[in-house]
Design an enzyme around this catalytic site. Sequence first.
Site: not given
Length: 390
Positions: A273, A294, A334
């Site tokens: 994680n 990202d 995003c």
Amino acid sequence: MQASRSVTLTAKGVLRLRRGHPWIYRSDLDAVGSDVRGGDLVGVRLPSGKSGGVALYSDASQIALRFVPLTSETANDDGLWSLLERAIGRRAGRPEACRLVHGDADGLPGLIVDRYGPALSYQCLTQGMARREAELIERLRALTGARLIVARNDVRVRQLEGLAVEKGVRYAADDAPDPKDVRAHLIGLDLDFDLLDGQKTGAFLDQTDNRAAVAARARGEALDCFSYDGGFALAMARAGADVSAVDSSGAALARLKTRADRNGLNVRCLEENVFDYLRACEAEGRRFDTIVLDPPAFAKSRDAVDAGRRAYKEINLRALKLLRPGGLLVTCSCSAHMDRASFDVMLTEAAADARRWVRVLERRSAAPDHPALATAPETDYLKVLIAEVD
Ligand code: SAH
């Protein structure tokens, strides 16, 4: 002629139309012609009776109309197919793995088509596109010479259109590649893609140019957080960085490993994680020269924006603390629900809290084969900041 089928807007619908947004909600419709079916091309009428453009109609979604750049003369299927041909033509010069059709921005609402070397993977997310799927496949074959065509209609938004959630091979020539192992060259790498079970249509092609930009700057000990199958990690390793990739998905890391081997590269794969891993690095006093963040969209809906902002800030703050002076931070979001200005504010706050000097070198977006539509700001969803940190 099809455009004789028409839908009339309310006064509020006209206001929306004037703002140029490509969608009209059902509550902004005054009347729908009795001959109009889901998936039809329709003429949009103002209350005055004047023409307001051409759109695809859905009889299920709250988004009832999606405008297309056609006129009353070209409002037919041939008009749509000419938009498809133009969209593909605009991708001349893009790499052999790239997006050929990007929905509304290409004037084809709900249609996504990605090319992976000899194969195509597509999504039909609206009734307008789903109804034309069989012909779409024929047109794509003729326009691209694809050897394999895969449908990735396993997207839940299709339910809002009353469409089934499913996927599968739709066309395979005798020499078609294995849909789970399609090869294509991208930014100097020989990559394999799983078109049936990879994320979205198989991969995240919107970051292609950003990966090249990051590879040009990456150095030293590099950490790729939320690496998935290694888009950034492999590009940085090829550029000579010493790369570790962190992701919670063992399957994604297994693919990354195969890709690294095939390209003669070495990437350390850590199934962890990211939040825990960054915390552990801090506790151990580890330092890096390059960190890429990202993550998946942390703000998936409007309600999740605050929690999302906190999550972005947490990983950015931790990454900033782990960078050596002169280090490189690449931070992405995003989330369509977090705009560019909010993402900048997030980095401002993280930089202030970390007490680091953060010089923003590049502000980037999705690759040009994923264009944004000026009148739909949420289509400018991918934010990438590249910064040097002292
Ligand atoms: N950076 C990738 C795309 C990331 S997609 C690229 O360039 O292609 C998001 C990835 O984050 C997925 O692979 C998912 O497995 C991973 N992920 C999601 N939450 C995570 C977490 N808390 N820790 C580690 N990985 C996580």
